[in-house]
Design an enzyme around this catalytic site. Sequence first.
Site, mmCIF file in Angstrom:
data_model
loop_
_atom_site.group_PDB
_atom_site.id
_atom_site.type_symbol
_atom_site.label_atom_id
_atom_site.label_comp_id
_atom_site.label_asym_id
_atom_site.label_seq_id
_atom_site.Cartn_x
_atom_site.Cartn_y
_atom_site.Cartn_z
ATOM 1 N N HIS A 49 0.788 -1.181 -0.213
ATOM 2 C CA HIS A 49 0.192 -0.593 0.064
ATOM 3 C C HIS A 49 1.047 1.093 -0.398
ATOM 4 O O HIS A 49 0.300 2.177 0.711
ATOM 5 C CB HIS A 49 -1.042 -0.283 1.391
ATOM 6 C CG HIS A 49 -2.064 -1.011 1.326
ATOM 7 N ND1 HIS A 49 -3.321 -0.919 0.496
ATOM 8 C CD2 HIS A 49 -1.949 -1.582 1.565
ATOM 9 C CE1 HIS A 49 -4.478 -2.080 0.863
ATOM 10 N NE2 HIS A 49 -3.235 -2.697 1.428
ATOM 11 N N ASN A 121 -10.126 -3.228 2.357
ATOM 12 C CA ASN A 121 -9.578 -2.905 1.322
ATOM 13 C C ASN A 121 -11.198 -3.045 0.760
ATOM 14 O O ASN A 121 -12.005 -2.777 1.197
ATOM 15 C CB ASN A 121 -9.422 -4.283 0.854
ATOM 16 C CG ASN A 121 -8.218 -4.188 1.513
ATOM 17 O OD1 ASN A 121 -6.939 -3.425 1.066
ATOM 18 N ND2 ASN A 121 -7.015 -6.338 1.298
ATOM 19 N N TYR A 335 0.791 -3.835 12.630
ATOM 20 C CA TYR A 335 0.489 -2.828 11.983
ATOM 21 C C TYR A 335 1.535 -1.729 12.887
ATOM 22 O O TYR A 335 1.715 -0.411 12.213
ATOM 23 C CB TYR A 335 -0.871 -2.025 12.038
ATOM 24 C CG TYR A 335 -1.318 -2.848 10.829
ATOM 25 C CD1 TYR A 335 -1.932 -4.361 10.950
ATOM 26 C CD2 TYR A 335 -2.115 -2.032 9.615
ATOM 27 C CE1 TYR A 335 -1.850 -4.774 9.563
ATOM 28 C CE2 TYR A 335 -2.370 -2.456 8.109
ATOM 29 C CZ TYR A 335 -2.521 -3.861 8.792
ATOM 30 O OH TYR A 335 -3.048 -4.194 7.355
HETATM 31 FE FE1 HDE Z 1 -2.250 -4.564 4.946
HETATM 32 N N1 HDE Z 1 -0.352 -4.105 6.314
HETATM 33 N N2 HDE Z 1 -1.405 -6.500 6.560
HETATM 34 N N3 HDE Z 1 -4.368 -5.819 5.050
HETATM 35 N N4 HDE Z 1 -2.810 -2.965 5.273
HETATM 36 C C1 HDE Z 1 -0.022 -2.843 5.792
HETATM 37 O O1 HDE Z 1 0.588 -1.547 7.476
HETATM 38 C C2 HDE Z 1 -0.814 -6.887 7.009
HETATM 39 C C3 HDE Z 1 -4.598 -6.593 5.177
HETATM 40 C C4 HDE Z 1 -4.303 -2.630 4.690
HETATM 41 O O2 HDE Z 1 -3.382 3.306 3.969
HETATM 42 C C5 HDE Z 1 1.227 -1.992 6.142
HETATM 43 O O3 HDE Z 1 1.116 1.145 7.955
HETATM 44 C C6 HDE Z 1 -0.278 -8.235 7.141
HETATM 45 C C7 HDE Z 1 -6.078 -7.008 5.207
HETATM 46 C C8 HDE Z 1 -4.183 -1.498 4.159
HETATM 47 O O4 HDE Z 1 -1.444 3.537 5.121
HETATM 48 C C9 HDE Z 1 1.333 -3.670 7.176
HETATM 49 C C10 HDE Z 1 -1.418 -8.635 6.788
HETATM 50 C C11 HDE Z 1 -6.107 -5.869 4.646
HETATM 51 C C12 HDE Z 1 -2.895 -0.638 4.174
HETATM 52 C C13 HDE Z 1 0.320 -4.534 7.054
HETATM 53 C C14 HDE Z 1 -2.870 -7.761 6.453
HETATM 54 C C15 HDE Z 1 -5.326 -4.545 4.775
HETATM 55 C C16 HDE Z 1 -2.367 -1.699 5.112
HETATM 56 C C17 HDE Z 1 1.859 -1.644 5.258
HETATM 57 C C18 HDE Z 1 -2.490 -9.922 6.740
HETATM 58 C C19 HDE Z 1 -7.881 -5.616 4.260
HETATM 59 C C20 HDE Z 1 -3.073 0.406 4.242
HETATM 60 C C21 HDE Z 1 2.340 -0.446 5.990
HETATM 61 C C22 HDE Z 1 -2.178 -10.928 8.111
HETATM 62 C C23 HDE Z 1 -9.105 -5.770 5.095
HETATM 63 C C24 HDE Z 1 -3.083 1.842 5.137
HETATM 64 C C25 HDE Z 1 1.413 0.226 6.973
HETATM 65 C C26 HDE Z 1 -2.988 2.721 4.866
HETATM 66 C C27 HDE Z 1 -1.107 -1.279 5.012
HETATM 67 C C28 HDE Z 1 0.054 -5.625 6.771
HETATM 68 C C29 HDE Z 1 -3.506 -7.886 6.001
HETATM 69 C C30 HDE Z 1 -5.163 -3.996 4.199
HETATM 70 C C31 HDE Z 1 2.712 -4.085 7.025
HETATM 71 C C32 HDE Z 1 0.282 -8.713 8.047
HETATM 72 C C33 HDE Z 1 -6.875 -8.294 4.783
HETATM 73 C C34 HDE Z 1 -5.402 -0.435 3.579
HETATM 74 O O5 HDE Z 1 1.702 -3.365 8.616
#
Ligand code: HDE
Length: 662
Positions: A49, A121, A335
């Site tokens: 993202h 999402n 996060y």
């Molecule tokens: Fe994320 N995800 N994610 N994700 N995600 C990040 O956090 C992560 C997942 C989502 O505009 C990171 O600050 C893991 C699902 C959005 O700043 C990180 C897993 C969904 C955004 C991270 C998931 C999301 C992130 C990268 C699996 C939808 C952007 C930078 C367990 C429900 C937020 C940050 C923004 C961002 C980890 C799966 C949505 C690395 C470990 C499911 C919208 O922390």
Amino acid sequence: MTDAQGHPMSDDQNSLRVGERGPTLLEDHLLRDKLFHFDHERIPERVVHARGYGAHGVFTASEDISDLTQASVFTPGKETPVFVRFSTVAGNLGSFDLPRDVRGFATKFYTDEGNWDLVGNNMPVFFIQDAIKFPDLVHAVKEEQDRGWPQAASAHDTFWDFISLMPESTHHVMWLMSDRAIPRSFRFMQGFGVHTFRFVNAEGRSTFVKFHWVPRQGLQSVVWNEAVKINGADPDFHRRDLWNAINGGDFPEWDLAVQTFDDDFADSFEFDVLDPTKIIPEEQIPLRVIGTMQLNRVVDNVFAETEQVAFMTQNVVPGIDFSNDPLLQGRNFSYLDTQLKRLGSTNFSQLPINAPRCPVAHFQRDGHMQMGRQAGRANYEPNSFTGTAAGPRADREAGYRTVERPEAGETRRIRAESFADHYSQAGQFYRSLPEPEQDHVRMAFVFELSKCEIPAIRERMVANLRNVDEPLAAAVADGLGIDLPEATEPAVAPRHDLPESPALAMASRAPEDFGGRKLGVLVSDGTDPALLKAVTSAVEAVGGTVETVGLKVGGVVLKGKRGRTPVDHKIDGAPSVLFDAVALLATGDGAVELSGHPAVKDFVSDAFSHYKHIGYVEGARPLLEVAGVLDKLDEACHALASVDPDAFVAALAGMRRWERDV
Ligand code: HDE
């Protein structure tokens, strides 16, 4: 002007040197101050993202749901400031806005009980069931490590290699191959919290909840060929769209809706409500709207706000709690962890964009970039001081209380049996789509798998698709020009009897009018100003915008006018992919002149093959002719001699003319 320490500057053009042409002096503290800061301007971009765009707004609660949750943000009529960041997932910070990708839809509610982040999402399911697979998924989709490409694209071997070996990804991949992955704009997307969360009321009773954002603008996507061209013509298409809409006073709005259910429903539902690769069809539990969000202010500074904003799934308020969804549990670790890497200090929560808008009181102290001057004598508790010297105390009643739930069992690394069905809902999704949307899914699979260089990967994916839907698999195999491989052995026999869920179709939430969208008008010398004005007024009356395109940006001489009327775009910089529909008001010699220009031919033929509505005047026939569409005109091609501007604009409502034979 000053330096960073506030010293007034007398000259910001020249560094300090010996004589007129001599060496620059190390003594120049003003030069060093400026370069020092510049050298450290970048922070790590998000691992996923990375490319996003944010805006401020307000959430207004509408329903009394105090029987379900004590969260104060849902007090009817209450307004809570929000910050939303939309994003793509795979591409780097500098990538383009329209890859085929999932879109992030992250919302920070600055509630009076602390921040609540709904980090969702634009698709309601996820690729994997366990957080331990997330690094693998992300490695597979991002640029391949040996070559460093492709940028922001899933159409390559490592992605499909991983997916084809992970049957649990199949449902999400169906969404990824659908029109949802190439939205027309952030404003025309749905959002989903994905996981099952919990609401908790004042008595401590919990109810399962799934969150949905439903855009009042309706749903709208582009077609793939168009997306590819938009990325070249305007890589910032989505961010520009949001910026223009908000600055133009056209504030996008989403209803926040919930699906709530109890343990009995969870136990009786065909799938595990903790499995993030599953949805609960709206037909089974209808959406209940509990409030509306409006985005009404762009950021002042993209870095300070959009880049530094730190969303965290574990940011919840009293009344909202987690479920045991293993993906959510993993996210709750990830996060917080990522913010330290990106923002460099545990005090990231003090940055204005992250700081709660309610009082904050604790005994956390010091650290890099501490902004607070935490007064009082005690920086620990228990302490025996009184008054302000004593500092804060936890409140057993009003403080956050985790829902009490029985948990038992052996510690094991296993995947629950109830998570084993990977294909049934994937098939249900596909069969719920109307034919044009299904067609796009088929074409997307063929496109993506054709980009894989290793034939075995293509075959393995098609073998999986046979468990989703046989005609789909056959069509994809045909599109790839391969024999239908034997079906993969599924862990659980897929069900083909799940009822269709019409609510899954984008068409079920098509826009009601042309509001929020854009008409591109091709003009030339001799264009009728009255018609241009009438079309413009009709579009503006429904909340749309009009931009004019001509041969030269200096403008055209409209019929009966003396001077030039400027146009918004020179044709080369404004292909029709930038517009939702087009009107060809060029006429006479002007139209003939335009028709000799290659960009004009593309303008018209692309509008036609992207299923767009086309309005035209008789004098514009040379343009239709050069584009090769004159003998193919259909009901979505409107002769403005016989269709009045209001009727033309009324016809632009809804989606594209999918029936067109392109
Ligand atoms: Fe994320 N995800 N994610 N994700 N995600 C990040 O956090 C992560 C997942 C989502 O505009 C990171 O600050 C893991 C699902 C959005 O700043 C990180 C897993 C969904 C955004 C991270 C998931 C999301 C992130 C990268 C699996 C939808 C952007 C930078 C367990 C429900 C937020 C940050 C923004 C961002 C980890 C799966 C949505 C690395 C470990 C499911 C919208 O922390």
